[in-house]
Design a protein around this motif. Structure first.
Motif, mmCIF file in Angstrom:
data_model
loop_
_atom_site.group_PDB
_atom_site.id
_atom_site.type_symbol
_atom_site.label_atom_id
_atom_site.label_comp_id
_atom_site.label_asym_id
_atom_site.label_seq_id
_atom_site.Cartn_x
_atom_site.Cartn_y
_atom_site.Cartn_z
ATOM 1 N N ILE A 15 0.846 -1.194 0.000
ATOM 2 C CA ILE A 15 0.000 0.000 0.000
ATOM 3 C C ILE A 15 0.881 1.242 0.000
ATOM 4 C CG2 ILE A 15 -1.744 1.293 1.289
ATOM 5 C CD1 ILE A 15 -2.645 -1.393 2.498
ATOM 6 N N GLY A 16 0.775 2.045 -1.049
ATOM 7 C CA GLY A 16 1.560 3.272 -1.155
ATOM 8 C C GLY A 16 0.682 4.507 -1.156
ATOM 9 N N GLY A 17 1.323 5.658 -1.227
ATOM 10 C CA GLY A 17 0.595 6.917 -1.211
ATOM 11 C C GLY A 17 -0.197 7.168 -2.479
ATOM 12 N N THR A 18 0.212 6.565 -3.600
ATOM 13 C CA THR A 18 -0.478 6.785 -4.878
ATOM 14 C C THR A 18 -1.021 5.511 -5.495
ATOM 15 O OG1 THR A 18 1.614 6.603 -6.108
ATOM 16 C CG2 THR A 18 0.933 8.807 -5.403
ATOM 17 N N LYS A 36 -2.464 -3.689 -10.068
ATOM 18 C CA LYS A 36 -2.174 -2.402 -9.439
ATOM 19 C C LYS A 36 -3.426 -1.543 -9.485
ATOM 20 C CE LYS A 36 1.698 -0.533 -10.602
ATOM 21 N NZ LYS A 36 2.739 0.159 -11.415
ATOM 22 N N ILE A 37 -3.761 -0.916 -8.359
ATOM 23 C CA ILE A 37 -4.901 -0.004 -8.306
ATOM 24 C C ILE A 37 -4.462 1.296 -7.649
ATOM 25 C CG2 ILE A 37 -6.582 -1.884 -8.211
ATOM 26 C CD1 ILE A 37 -6.911 -1.302 -5.218
ATOM 27 N N PRO A 38 -5.148 2.402 -7.921
ATOM 28 C CA PRO A 38 -4.750 3.677 -7.302
ATOM 29 C C PRO A 38 -5.188 3.760 -5.843
ATOM 30 C CG PRO A 38 -6.681 3.994 -8.680
ATOM 31 C CD PRO A 38 -6.246 2.580 -8.890
ATOM 32 N N SER A 39 -4.398 4.442 -5.032
ATOM 33 C CA SER A 39 -4.811 4.774 -3.668
ATOM 34 C C SER A 39 -5.165 6.251 -3.644
ATOM 35 C CB SER A 39 -3.707 4.466 -2.656
ATOM 36 O OG SER A 39 -2.517 5.147 -2.980
ATOM 37 N N GLN A 40 -5.962 6.637 -2.681
ATOM 38 C CA GLN A 40 -6.428 8.013 -2.613
ATOM 39 C C GLN A 40 -6.206 8.552 -1.216
ATOM 40 O OE1 GLN A 40 -10.511 8.016 -3.917
ATOM 41 N NE2 GLN A 40 -10.064 6.790 -5.738
#
Length: 318
Positions: A15-18, A36-40
């Motif tokens: 889990i990353g910032g982006t 891969k999916i975006p994080s918000q």
């Protein structure tokens, strides 16, 4: 955890910032598939966890894997983690403070064993088990990117320390009253030797040469490869600062191998080769004279935290 030896599949979630990287692995370490999916930033934690859970279930279905066949799920996050409780104590990139991440995931995946780890520790574990750190019982993996992260393996196990923040070499003070850091201190190593640190210094020293070039440290390296002396001097000074920090680290924990990962590790001639020379130059004679310290490039790239997360139990001695 006793059933892990018979498990068929493990899952690693970085889990990353982006972005969030999700991978399904065989117990041998072989990747089955990943997504891969975006994080918000600022997203409600329950919605975020549910979104990741749905994506994992879709990936498993795509691979013909039943959720019941997944025995272990490891979660890597860019922040301070208490691995015993599964609580993310502090994660500024996601605005998390004392988030019981394991508990949230356990409400979705009732039958799976779940562990949480700091992403840089997960990267170090991956390199120790499957990458450039194989064969070294005591090693450190340093991530040189926009910042500087670190993960320590001691006696073949993850070293977290009593306050769960071991390996934060980027925020060790390398110059008293030095450059201001986002962490609130001044003179942190990260402000001199990370990608952002190098670029910020370049903007101060030779801004005219950077006009029209892409923002970031790679433009400084591009100028260095062209033979631009100020860029070469800046990078050399940054490597020397990093070497001082790493020489101190070796003197304290007696690590035998330093694995360099992250975007800057690609610059072998400008970073890796001079780094080992300077570490030995600045280190304590008791260990430098043995000439045993190994400094090498990481092998697993950006997937390392995801891989390490999937096999956290290997670094816990379970």
């Amino acid at each position: 955890m006793n059933g892990l030896r018979q498990c068929k599949y493990n899952v690693g979630i970085d889990i990353g910032g982006t972005k969030v990287n999700i991978g399904i692995f065989q117990k041998t370490g072989q990747l089955v598939d990943k997504v891969k999916i975006p994080s918000q930033q600022g997203e409600d934690i329950e919605i975020f966890v549910d979104r990741i859970g749905c994506e994992l279930k879709r990936l498993a279905q795509k691979c013909g894997i039943m959720i019941e066949e997944i025995e272990f799920i490891g979660l890597g996050v860019p922040g301070t983690v208490d691995m015993r409780s599964g609580i993310v104590e502090y994660c500024p990139n996601l605005f998390w403070d004392m988030v019981p991440l394991k508990e949230y995931f356990q409400t979705i995946f009732l039958k799976q064993e779940i562990q949480v780890i700091q992403d840089s520790w997960a990267g170090a574990l991956a390199e120790h088990e499957f990458g450039a750190g194989i064969g070294y019982a005591d090693m450190t993996c340093i991530t040189l990117g926009t910042g500087i992260g670190g993960g320590i393996i001691a006696n073949n196990r993850i070293f977290s320390g009593g306050m769960h923040c071991a390996g934060e070499i980027g925020h060790t003070i390398i110059e008293k009253d030095g450059r201001g850091c986002n962490c609130g201190n001044c003179g942190c190593l990260e402000k001199y030797a990370s990608g952002n640190g190098i670029y910020e210094q370049a903007l101060e020293y030779f801004p005219e040469k950077l006009r029209g070039m892409k923002e970031g440290a790679e433009s400084v390296f591009e100028l260095a490869y062209q033979g631009y002396e100020p860029a070469l001097r800046l990078i050399e000074n940054s490597v020397q600062m990093l070497a001082v920090g790493l020489a101190n680290l070796v003197g304290i924990i007696s690590t035998e191998a330093i694995i360099i990962s992250g975007g800057l590790c690609e610059h072998e001639e400008l970073i890796l080769k001079p780094l080992q020379k300077y570490i030995l130059e600045y280190g304590y004679h008791s260990w430098t004279r043995q000439n045993r310290l190994v400094v090498r490039q990481a092998k697993l790239g950006s997937d390392a935290p995801m891989i390490g997360a999937a096999f956290i139990y290997k670094g816990l001695g379970i």
